[in-house]
Design a protein around this motif. Structure first.
Motif, mmCIF file in Angstrom:
data_model
loop_
_atom_site.group_PDB
_atom_site.id
_atom_site.type_symbol
_atom_site.label_atom_id
_atom_site.label_comp_id
_atom_site.label_asym_id
_atom_site.label_seq_id
_atom_site.Cartn_x
_atom_site.Cartn_y
_atom_site.Cartn_z
ATOM 1 N N ARG A 129 51.139 36.153 38.811
ATOM 2 C CA ARG A 129 52.168 36.922 39.517
ATOM 3 C C ARG A 129 51.580 38.035 40.371
ATOM 4 N NH1 ARG A 129 55.029 40.191 34.454
ATOM 5 N NH2 ARG A 129 53.227 41.490 33.907
ATOM 6 N N ASP A 130 50.369 38.505 40.002
ATOM 7 C CA ASP A 130 49.729 39.582 40.759
ATOM 8 C C ASP A 130 48.711 39.055 41.775
ATOM 9 O OD1 ASP A 130 51.102 41.518 39.198
ATOM 10 O OD2 ASP A 130 49.598 41.302 37.613
ATOM 11 N N TRP A 131 48.420 37.769 41.694
ATOM 12 C CA TRP A 131 47.369 37.186 42.526
ATOM 13 C C TRP A 131 47.662 37.311 44.025
ATOM 14 C CZ3 TRP A 131 42.473 35.876 42.118
ATOM 15 C CH2 TRP A 131 41.897 34.936 42.988
ATOM 16 N N PRO A 132 48.864 36.987 44.514
ATOM 17 C CA PRO A 132 49.111 37.113 45.958
ATOM 18 C C PRO A 132 48.857 38.527 46.491
ATOM 19 C CG PRO A 132 50.823 35.786 44.952
ATOM 20 C CD PRO A 132 50.022 36.383 43.829
ATOM 21 N N ALA A 133 49.231 39.543 45.716
ATOM 22 C CA ALA A 133 49.024 40.921 46.168
ATOM 23 C C ALA A 133 47.533 41.261 46.210
ATOM 24 C CB ALA A 133 49.763 41.894 45.253
ATOM 25 N N LEU A 134 46.771 40.807 45.212
ATOM 26 C CA LEU A 134 45.338 41.075 45.210
ATOM 27 C C LEU A 134 44.659 40.345 46.363
ATOM 28 C CD1 LEU A 134 42.964 42.456 43.760
ATOM 29 C CD2 LEU A 134 42.701 40.362 42.395
ATOM 30 N N VAL A 135 45.075 39.117 46.607
ATOM 31 C CA VAL A 135 44.535 38.349 47.729
ATOM 32 C C VAL A 135 44.839 39.053 49.050
ATOM 33 C CG1 VAL A 135 44.901 36.227 49.060
ATOM 34 C CG2 VAL A 135 44.499 36.105 46.583
ATOM 35 N N ALA A 136 46.064 39.551 49.203
ATOM 36 C CA ALA A 136 46.439 40.237 50.440
ATOM 37 C C ALA A 136 45.611 41.500 50.632
ATOM 38 C CB ALA A 136 47.928 40.571 50.416
ATOM 39 N N ALA A 137 45.391 42.257 49.555
ATOM 40 C CA ALA A 137 44.570 43.464 49.657
ATOM 41 C C ALA A 137 43.141 43.120 50.041
ATOM 42 C CB ALA A 137 44.599 44.217 48.328
ATOM 43 N N ALA A 138 42.602 42.044 49.471
ATOM 44 C CA ALA A 138 41.242 41.620 49.801
ATOM 45 C C ALA A 138 41.153 41.168 51.253
ATOM 46 C CB ALA A 138 40.813 40.498 48.861
ATOM 47 N N ARG A 139 42.179 40.445 51.705
ATOM 48 C CA ARG A 139 42.163 39.975 53.100
ATOM 49 C C ARG A 139 42.224 41.147 54.062
ATOM 50 N NH1 ARG A 139 40.449 38.607 56.911
ATOM 51 N NH2 ARG A 139 41.227 37.153 58.496
ATOM 52 N N ALA A 140 43.023 42.154 53.731
ATOM 53 C CA ALA A 140 43.119 43.334 54.589
ATOM 54 C C ALA A 140 41.794 44.080 54.637
ATOM 55 C CB ALA A 140 44.235 44.252 54.082
ATOM 56 N N ALA A 141 41.151 44.222 53.491
ATOM 57 C CA ALA A 141 39.854 44.905 53.457
ATOM 58 C C ALA A 141 38.803 44.106 54.204
ATOM 59 C CB ALA A 141 39.427 45.122 52.008
ATOM 60 N N GLU A 142 38.889 42.789 54.116
ATOM 61 C CA GLU A 142 37.951 41.942 54.840
ATOM 62 C C GLU A 142 38.161 42.076 56.343
ATOM 63 O OE1 GLU A 142 36.313 37.740 53.519
ATOM 64 O OE2 GLU A 142 38.209 37.485 54.600
ATOM 65 N N ALA A 143 39.412 42.103 56.773
ATOM 66 C CA ALA A 143 39.716 42.257 58.198
ATOM 67 C C ALA A 143 39.201 43.591 58.727
ATOM 68 C CB ALA A 143 41.222 42.137 58.420
ATOM 69 N N GLU A 144 39.173 44.591 57.864
ATOM 70 C CA GLU A 144 38.674 45.914 58.238
ATOM 71 C C GLU A 144 37.150 45.981 58.218
ATOM 72 O OE1 GLU A 144 39.511 50.569 56.865
ATOM 73 O OE2 GLU A 144 40.687 48.927 55.973
ATOM 74 N N GLY A 145 36.514 44.916 57.727
ATOM 75 C CA GLY A 145 35.056 44.866 57.677
ATOM 76 C C GLY A 145 34.450 45.531 56.467
ATOM 77 N N LEU A 146 35.294 45.881 55.479
ATOM 78 C CA LEU A 146 34.793 46.592 54.311
ATOM 79 C C LEU A 146 34.162 45.649 53.289
ATOM 80 C CD1 LEU A 146 37.769 49.086 53.817
ATOM 81 C CD2 LEU A 146 35.531 49.549 54.857
ATOM 82 N N ILE A 147 34.716 44.459 53.172
ATOM 83 C CA ILE A 147 34.205 43.494 52.207
ATOM 84 C C ILE A 147 34.137 42.108 52.831
ATOM 85 C CG2 ILE A 147 35.146 44.761 50.228
ATOM 86 C CD1 ILE A 147 37.306 42.529 50.034
#
Length: 393
Positions: free
Chosen positions: A155-173
């Motif tokens: 149930r929490d996986w989509p939110a964690l994935v979205a946070a990771a994708r946002a950080a990746e788009a920002e070049g952080l990870i």
């Protein structure tokens, strides 16, 4: 130098009370057998818990020399220790998965360690360290597909994935991996296996729909590596199997999978004495001699990793014959009843090995103590020196 036992095989170094010999040639052979079985995916050599008691640095170096491009650790300290020992990122990626708040995120980033993230708190702490250091993080998102330990709930996986994708788009990870872990891959046919396979496939699909393109997807531990080809994905993570022990002894022993145990544990008798019948042995006198007999003192105990649960059950070999721990295992020593056999101080005692000379194995000890071979080898402590045989260089 070493002494020769009755089979002519040199095992125990002169002057030591006990010793674990680590056969690095066997370790390389096990890795080769696992590669042959999996045929395709990358292999992560899991060297957590001091390589299951075998010595993390030596085993990691040998695994890398044998072609492993990934190493697996539990704690950040384990991962940082491998880097400090000279295993660089150009030699192997190192994944660390057991983080707690306030962990050494910055040090791990600077050491180019891949970091597992199972929840938003970990992502937040990691991103703070990324901003502090200016070092992009390599992240493996872990999904809880049914084990119920570490990992992000569905149930929490989509939110964690979205946070990771946002950080990746920002070049952080960079999301380098997606992964999970089986609960019962060592029990063929267990209903959780199918559920976890399906759950991981859905977790991967969710991440990919969000735009993540990981370098590796990985699910297979040792039993899955041996029994579940559909779990292989891009990377397999053998732990116990790498050290030549079977994670599925009910299915087959090491030889059935082309594996050979890497560790042998030996000691030497510190005292041999004759005692009358009715003589109590060790704490509590839970063992009393049935008649006149000979006792042998083995100078290794629970401070060295010998389970106290081996009291009255643990098997050893002396002079080609098996004996059982007589009475309680103490902190530093235990006793065996040699009956009418002749023995001398300094004679070799084989606690466990690969079984090729009739000695007990770690699996025998696990069964005797009501535990698993994983625990037997991993708990052998720092007072027991390791001697490495057959290094590649």
């Amino acid at each position: 130098m070493t002494t020769a036992n009755t089979t002519g095989t040199a095992l125990l170094t002169d002057g030591v009370r006990a010793e674990a010999t680590i056969d690095l040639a066997a370790l390389r052979g096990n890795l080769a057998a696992l590669r042959e079985r999996t045929r395709g995916p990358e292999l992560m050599a899991v060297v957590k818990a001091d390589a299951y008691g075998h010595g993390a640095v030596s085993c990691a170096r040998e695994a890398v020399a044998a072609g492993a491009r990934w190493l697996g650790t539990a704690t950040p300290e384990e991962a940082l220790g491998l880097r400090a020992a000279g295993i660089g990122a150009e030699q192997a990626r190192i994944l660390c998965w057991l983080w707690t708040p306030g962990g050494p995120w910055a040090q791990a980033l600077r050491a180019e360690i891949d970091i597992s993230v199972s929840g938003q708190w970990a992502m937040d702490e990691l991103l703070a360290a990324v901003r502090e250091t200016g070092v992009q993080g390599r992240v493996h998102l872990k999904a809880d597909t049914g084990l119920g330990r570490n990992g992000c709930q569905p149930r929490d996986w989509p939110a964690l994935v979205a946070a990771a994708r946002a950080a990746e788009a920002e070049g952080l990870i960079k999301v380098a991996g997606l992964w999970s872990h089986f609960a019962a891959a060592d029990e063929p046919g267990h209903p959780s296996i199918r559920l976890q396979l399906d759950g991981f496939a859905e977790a991967v699909a969710t991440a990919e729909r969000a735009g993540l393109r990981p370098e590796v997807r990985h699910l297979a531990n040792s039993p899955a590596t041996l029994l579940l080809p559909e779990s292989y994905y891009d990377l397999v993570r053998p732990g116990l199997a790498m050290y030549g022990l079977s994670p599925v002894p009910e299915v087959g022993g090491p030889a059935d999978f082309g594996l050979r145990p890497v560790m042998a544990l030996t000691a030497r008798l510190a005292l041999v004495k004759h005692v009358p019948g009715g003589h109590g042995v060790s704490y509590g006198h839970h063992y009393t001699t049935s008649g006149e007999t000979t006792l042998g003192l083995v100078p290794i105990g629970y401070a060295d990793g010998i389970p106290r649960h081996a009291s009255g059950t643990g098997p050893v070999q002396v002079g080609g014959k098996w004996y059982t721990v007589a009475g309680r295992v103490a902190m530093d020593q235990f006793v065996i009843d040699l009956g009418g056999e002749t023995a001398q101080v300094g004679d070799e005692v084989r606690l466990f090995g690969n079984g090729e000379h009739g000695e007990p194995t770690a699996e025998d000890w696990g069964r005797a103590c009501g535990t698993i071979s994983y625990e037997i080898v991993t708990r052998i402590g720092g007072r027991v020196p390791r001697r490495y045989l057959g290094a590649s260089s």
